[in-house]
Write an enzyme that holds these catalytic residues in place. Structure first.
Site, PDB file in Angstrom:
ATOM      1  N   HIS A 132       7.621  -1.621  -1.878  1.00 31.30           N
ATOM      2  CA  HIS A 132       7.152  -2.309  -0.671  1.00 31.30           C
ATOM      3  C   HIS A 132       5.636  -2.245  -0.511  1.00 31.30           C
ATOM      4  CE1 HIS A 132       7.469   1.774   1.281  1.00 31.30           C
ATOM      5  NE2 HIS A 132       6.439   1.328   1.972  1.00 31.30           N
ATOM      6  N   ASP A 162      13.123   1.169  -4.279  1.00 32.96           N
ATOM      7  CA  ASP A 162      11.801   1.049  -3.664  1.00 32.96           C
ATOM      8  C   ASP A 162      10.719   1.652  -4.552  1.00 32.96           C
ATOM      9  OD1 ASP A 162       9.969   0.207  -1.752  1.00 32.96           O
ATOM     10  OD2 ASP A 162      10.052   2.109  -0.655  1.00 32.96           O
ATOM     11  N   GLY A 258       0.212   4.622   4.917  1.00 33.10           N
ATOM     12  CA  GLY A 258      -0.785   4.802   3.867  1.00 33.10           C
ATOM     13  C   GLY A 258      -0.387   5.863   2.859  1.00 33.10           C
ATOM     14  N   ASN A 259       0.472   6.816   3.261  1.00 31.61           N
ATOM     15  CA  ASN A 259       1.004   7.805   2.307  1.00 31.61           C
ATOM     16  C   ASN A 259       2.028   7.184   1.372  1.00 31.61           C
ATOM     17  OD1 ASN A 259       0.540  10.354   4.606  1.00 31.61           O
ATOM     18  ND2 ASN A 259       0.123  10.716   2.437  1.00 31.61           N
ATOM     19  N   SER A 260       2.559   6.040   1.760  1.00 29.32           N
ATOM     20  CA  SER A 260       3.632   5.419   1.004  1.00 29.32           C
ATOM     21  C   SER A 260       3.222   5.178  -0.443  1.00 29.32           C
ATOM     22  CB  SER A 260       3.999   4.085   1.656  1.00 29.32           C
ATOM     23  OG  SER A 260       5.192   3.584   1.143  1.00 29.32           O
TER      24      SER A 260
END
Length: 520
Positions: A132, A162, A258-260
């Protein structure tokens, strides 16, 4: 004297040829290795002292110093989207977590940008992140810890987990060493590293709260997409296979937007997961973060390199996870295991003799208590692999060997498309260049109707080798007009006999034609 000099020169040339030949052989052999094998080879050639945390009060300074240089900041640019005029859907956790708008009808939006994180897993620029983070992006830029910004290309995406693999054209990069997510224990100290809320590289610490956790977020996203593609809901008599794989490592290390896509590592600085989503009523950290286990990451990344797509083996059943409530409804005495609801016709389970009403209790001797545990372990395997299932029928436990079958939903046409895309992506990466659309003013100035501007030329790439200069406007590749980086990649798929034909215009009235061999 002359003979001696000639002898020395001959020996020197012979030695160089031998070394060069060995390096070429070594590089070709390495390209066939899995990412884990490449890492093991690197550390065998470059031994480093073990990084361990201190006893007593935890000390993560060494682990953080080891990992942080290999964590990157990803910026994605999206084309104009459409969004509904109403508020966000309460269950759209992808949007809540990452801030990337999902497509909803009605209102047009201008091009937008979003950010995320990624982790380098090999010194030649392969980066793992979340699907994503990069899905639907028409431009992906990666900022390294030394502030360099380079363009990246997607190697593969897997919505079911994901996960995504992207690549930048750089060499000698730091990378994070793989750990073993099967060894992760509840209560173990872990670190989350990334670029949350627009901040620079940030490290947070916490413990593992649970393993094998399912949040339902991927399943809901896939189901929503399936309904959109069909235009109608699933019929009651049509068996629906849940393709989502959710067996997350749950942690209370602080994770935010933002850590994703960033790494979750243990106290030894080893990668154990990729941070994927959070559970929150507000859109910011509320105590529950979830990471895809690294043993699944390894398999997905290797599949993208070897096959250009994920090779998924299926058992061919739909099931319900047992608990006291489900057991009562199904009128069975067992409260643990997976109750088979349907057998997919001509699937692996049917061929192995499994039936509706059987209860799966073990996989290869390991007790199965949740659907996420079974799905994650099966997803690590490929079609043709064999597994031993233990199941209950009429109160008696039995064993059966099941040979996994390929996911037939991946049609031959989609395979061919995936292979062509993989090939074009590999050529694009070999060019070692970055492109942006030429402005209308620039095209008018040069007297051309199409064009992309070469904005980056990476050392060691084909453009660098053939001295293609930054600023050159390329109008055609392999006879096709190009106006974007996507056009460039699509045109590269038409390369014939290993040659890329490039037409460029350095200035009005002049024309440059290049025939660039893909191998040199």
């Amino acid at each position: 004297m002359k003979k001696l000099g000639l002898t020395l020169l001959t020996a020197l040339v012979g030695g160089l040829i031998a070394v060069g030949g060995y390096k070429l052989f070594e590089n070709k052999q390495e390209s066939k290795m899995s990412f884990e094998e490449r890492q093991q080879l690197h550390y065998a050639n470059n031994p480093v002292p073990n990084v361990v945390s201190s006893t007593g009060n935890p000390d993560f300074t060494q682990a953080a110093a080891t990992v942080a240089p290999a964590v990157v900041h990803i910026t994605t640019t999206y084309p104009g989207r459409t969004r509904s005029s109403g508020g966000a859907a309460p269950l759209d956790l992808f949007e809540e977590f990452f801030g990337v708008p999902r497509q909803r009808p009605q209102r047009s939006q201008p091009p937008a940008q979003a950010t995320g994180s990624g982790v380098i897993i090999s010194e030649d620029g392969y980066i793992v992140t979340n699907n994503h983070v990069v899905e639907d992006a028409n431009k992906i830029e990666v900022q390294l810890t030394d502030k360099r910004v380079v363009e990246a290309k997607i190697i593969g995406r897997d919505p079911n987990t994901d996960l995504a693999l992207i690549k930048i054209n750089e060499k000698g990069l730091p990378f994070v060493r793989f750990g073993d997510s099967d060894d992760v224990r509840i209560g173990e100290w872990v670190l989350a590293v990334g670029y949350p809320l627009g901040l620079e590289s940030t490290v947070t610490a916490g413990i593992v709260s649970a393993t094998g956790r399912s949040t339902g977020i991927i399943a809901r996203e896939l189901q929503q997409r399936q309904y959109q593609q069909r235009g109608y809901p699933q019929s009651d008599d049509e068996p629906m296979l849940n393709t989502a794989v959710e067996s997350f490592i749950q942690t209370d290390a602080v994770i935010n937007k933002g850590n994703s896509g960033g790494p979750l590592v243990n106290a030894n600085g080893e990668l154990i997961g990729i941070n994927s989503n959070i559970m929150t009523p507000t859109g910011t950290y509320a105590g529950y973060g979830f990471a895809v286990p690294v043993n699944l990451v390894k398999k997905i990344a290797d599949d993208f390199i070897k096959f250009g797509m994920v090779k998924r083996g299926l058992i061919g059943v739909t099931f319900r996870e047992l608990n006291p409530t489900a057991a009562k409804e199904l009128e069975v005495s067992d409260v643990n295991g997976l109750y088979i609801m349907e057998i997919v016709p001509k699937g692996a389970a049917e061929e192995a003799g499994l039936k509706k009403g059987d209860i799966i209790t073990k996989l290869d001797g390991r007790v199965i208590t949740s659907s996420s545990d079974l799905q994650e372990r099966i997803y690590r395997l490929r079609p043709g692999d064999k597994v031993k299932l233990t199941y209950k029928r009429d109160g008696k436990e039995r064993d059966v060997t099941v040979t996994l079958k390929e996911d037939t939903r991946a049609t031959e046409s989609s395979r061919a498309e995936s292979e062509a895309k993989r090939s074009a992506t590999e050529i694009y990466n070999k060019l070692g260049a970055g492109f942006v659309p030429a402005t209308d003013a620039r095209k008018k100035e040069l007297g051309v109707s199409s064009g992309v501007v070469v904005t980056q030329v990476h050392q060691g790439g084909l453009f660098d080798y053939f001295n293609v200069q930054r600023g050159l406007v390329i109008t055609h590749i392999n006879g096709k007009p190009v106006n974007s980086a996507d056009d460039v990649e699509a045109a590269l798929a038409n390369s014939e006999r290993g040659i890329v034909r490039i037409v460029g215009v350095p200035q009005r009235g002049s024309r440059v034609e290049l025939n660039v061999p893909i191998e040199y």
